[in-house]
Design an enzyme around this catalytic site. Structure first.
Site, short mmCIF file in Angstrom:
data_model
loop_
_atom_site.label_atom_id
_atom_site.label_comp_id
_atom_site.label_asym_id
_atom_site.label_seq_id
_atom_site.Cartn_x
_atom_site.Cartn_y
_atom_site.Cartn_z
N LYS A 224 4.41 24.03 -36.19
CA LYS A 224 4.22 25.09 -35.20
C LYS A 224 4.90 24.72 -33.87
O LYS A 224 5.61 25.53 -33.27
CB LYS A 224 2.72 25.29 -34.98
N CYS A 383 -3.96 -10.10 1.02
CA CYS A 383 -3.67 -9.33 2.23
C CYS A 383 -4.93 -9.16 3.08
O CYS A 383 -5.40 -10.13 3.64
CB CYS A 383 -2.99 -8.01 1.86
N ARG A 464 0.51 -5.15 8.86
CA ARG A 464 0.88 -5.19 10.29
C ARG A 464 0.29 -6.40 10.99
O ARG A 464 0.75 -6.82 12.03
CB ARG A 464 0.32 -3.96 11.02
N HIS A 509 1.37 -9.62 -1.47
CA HIS A 509 0.79 -8.94 -2.64
C HIS A 509 1.39 -9.47 -3.93
O HIS A 509 2.36 -8.90 -4.44
CB HIS A 509 1.04 -7.43 -2.54
N GLU A 511 0.32 -9.20 -6.83
CA GLU A 511 0.08 -8.32 -7.98
C GLU A 511 1.31 -7.49 -8.36
O GLU A 511 1.45 -7.06 -9.50
CB GLU A 511 -1.12 -7.39 -7.72
N1 GLN Z 1 -4.78 -3.82 7.22
C1 GLN Z 1 -4.17 -5.11 7.13
C2 GLN Z 1 -2.86 -5.18 7.89
O1 GLN Z 1 -2.26 -4.18 8.16
C3 GLN Z 1 -3.98 -5.52 5.69
C4 GLN Z 1 -3.01 -4.68 4.94
C5 GLN Z 1 -3.13 -4.82 3.47
O2 GLN Z 1 -4.11 -5.33 2.95
N2 GLN Z 1 -2.14 -4.33 2.74
O3 GLN Z 1 -2.38 -6.23 8.19
#
Ligand code: GLN
Length: 534
Positions: A224, A383, A464, A509, A511
């Site tokens: 179908k 982080c 940041r 990061h 991951e």
């Molecule tokens: N808020 C934190 C910073 O800006 C950590 C950022 C995050 O975990 N990606 O530095």
């Protein structure tokens, strides 16, 4: 040979696993010896997903070259092992920004600027960014669902490009849903017919139909679908829900010769398929030899599973590496604030605090970290998770009461985490963090250096704020180990604790760089340590 193209569209509903299916196809083609690149075109208007809430969009995936992108790129990298870059994800916002910039620069030579041809040309330019002489097959996934208003210029662009490329050079694959209606005891093909109808009305005739379904369908359904959708019966593929892991999807497609069929459409030789490494990985994932490990992930976007997608995946890779079954306990950090860390973390073998933004739930994360530190439970901070570990250590070990990050408490008497130098004066939110891969030098003899087996690494960042170097002395005197620094020695990238079984936290990061066949060293070491702590 010039680069061939595959265009993957989706129909009926979102969340069918289009990115995953595209990634699985990418893996099969790669394992047949083809050099591939992958890309996602997202029809929404944001310039990138960087400013979107995790509740809206899930995780923001960061590329090596520092682009904030869609989480499907994570599937691409994890399945195929390829490295995506800034050209692997375009949005309508970005396409229009380019068009408008060109218009302002006088680039359209007096013409009226229109969706066709100017926006569609810009989309084709984006697609051509991933075709080069190092690439045999470029796979482009179109986000959204056929019929969305936003998708139209993309569908028109791939229609045009398919035509320009000529026969045998590109292929349309449509992913659709064949729902099972329980009350009627029947599978329904109508939504797929309608979705293909939408594509055909704009000149796209999918050649391969991949049908997501809960249960296998019968010959009559295939017939179908083939008849109404205008594809041959052998080109109707069923993609049922997999039993154990998303990493089984490629095998499911392989059994139906999807890769061979694709290569025939593209007039490419069907080379030998080598899935040995993948199969070994899957076997270890499905039948782990070393029992179960419980890992708590303490975050504030826990209800939205996609928010920590790469973290969960990397933990699964770590579990494959350690040969254990992974049991993730997802914990809202605010619940820890209310009920206490001891109550929520009882019985876990490891605690992971992932990245995040803003103050909500931070005290719960700090409570969880304190519990892991004081009870010798393996801890992994990423982080914001690292920043919280530094705050916790400053407060409870070094006696710096009310230590905090200036992101969370601008007036803190002890700003142990503060704004990166380059971030002062930055007011725009989009694309302005410290983004992408940066080198890091690990300290010999640390757990991190041990895990990596090397001292020079590069990892992806998105933040940041940073470890405030003014507090380095006092924290080190208290027993914190600086295990990783930027090459100029200015930025603290990894911290650890002496005298704890495994307590490692990084500003980057990790991951994003983990794959099922090559778990990230820190995730592998963390799960290993958690297994040893049982
Ligand atoms: N808020 C934190 C910073 O800006 C950590 C950022 C995050 O975990 N990606 O530095």
């Amino acid at each position: 040979m010039s680069c061939k193209h595959i265009f993957v569209t989706g129909g009926v509903v979102s969340s069918l696993g289009k990115g995953l299916t595209a990634a699985a196809i990418g893996l099969l083609l790669k394992r047949r010896g083809y050099r591939i690149r992958m890309q996602k075109l997202d029809p929404y208007l944001n310039v990138d997903p960087g400013t979107m809430s995790p509740y809206q969009h899930g995780e923001v995936y960061v590329t090596e070259d520092g682009r904030e992108t869609d989480l499907d790129l994570g599937h691409y990298e994890r399945f195929t092992g390829i490295t995506c870059d800034q050209h692997s994800n375009y949005t309508t916002g970005r396409i229009y920004s380019n068009v408008i910039a060109r218009e302002r620069a006088g680039g359209y030579l007096g013409k009226t600027v229109q969706v066709i041809p100017h926006v569609t040309d810009e989309i084709k330019r984006a697609i051509r960014e991933i075709e080069d002489d190092q690439t045999d097959i470029a796979i482009t996934e179109i986000g959204g669902t056929a019929g969305d208003i936003e998708s139209q210029p993309y569908l028109e662009a791939i229609r045009q490009y398919h035509h320009e490329l000529g026969p045998g050079n590109s292929l349309f694959i449509h992913l659709t849903l064949v729902p099972y209606i329980r009350a009627a005891g029947e599978m329904k093909t109508k939504p797929s017919q309608q979705s293909v109808g939408i594509l055909r009305s704009i000149g796209i005739v999918p050649e391969l139909l991949i049908c997501r379904c809960e249960r296998p369908f019968a010959a009559e359904h295939r017939a179908k679908l083939a008849l109404f959708c205008g594809v041959r019966p052998e080109h109707v593929i069923e993609e049922c829900d997999v039993a154990n892991s998303i990493y089984e999807v490629p095998l499911d497609l392989m059994k139906q010769q999807v890769d061979e069929k694709i290569l025939k459409f593209l007039e490419l030789p069907v080379r030998e398929l080598d899935m040995a490494e993948w199969n070994t990985m899957l076997d270890r994932l499905i039948r782990p030899p070393n029992g179960e490990v419980v890992i708590a992930v303490v975050g504030k976007y826990i209800s939205q599973r996609d928010s920590y997608k790469s973290v969960y995946e990397a933990l699964a890779h770590g579990a494959v590496s350690a040969g254990v079954k992974l049991n993730i306990r997802m914990l809202e950090s605010e619940e820890i604030e209310q009920e206490g860390a001891a109550a929520k973390l009882k019985g876990v073998h490891g605690v992971l605090v992932p990245g995040g933004f803003g103050i909500r739930g931070v005290e719960g994360k700090i409570g969880a970290i304190r519990y892991a530190r004081e009870n010798g439970i393996p801890f992994f901070g990423i982080c914001l998770g690292m920043q919280c570990a530094v705050i916790e250590f400053a407060r409870h070990v070094c006696g710096l009461e009310e230590a905090n990050s200036t992101e969370l408490a601008p007036g803190t008497p002890h700003p142990v985490i503060s704004l990166l130098d380059g971030q002062r004066g930055v007011t725009d939110m989009g694309g302005t963090m410290r983004l992408g891969a940066y080198p890091c030098c690990l300290t010999r003899g640390t757990k991190a250096a041990q895990a990596y087996g090397q001292e020079q690494i590069a990892e992806r960042h998105r933040h940041r704020y940073e470890f405030n170097p003014a507090y380095r002395d006092v924290l080190e005197k208290g027993g914190l180990v600086v295990a990783g620094l930027s090459p100029d020695g200015k930025l603290v990238e990894v911290v650890e604790l002496k005298g704890h079984p495994w307590f490692v936290a990084c500003q980057y990061h990790p991951e994003f760089k983990s794959t099922p066949v090559a778990a990230h060293p820190l995730f592998a070491a963390f799960v290993e340590a958690a297994a040893a702590a049982r």
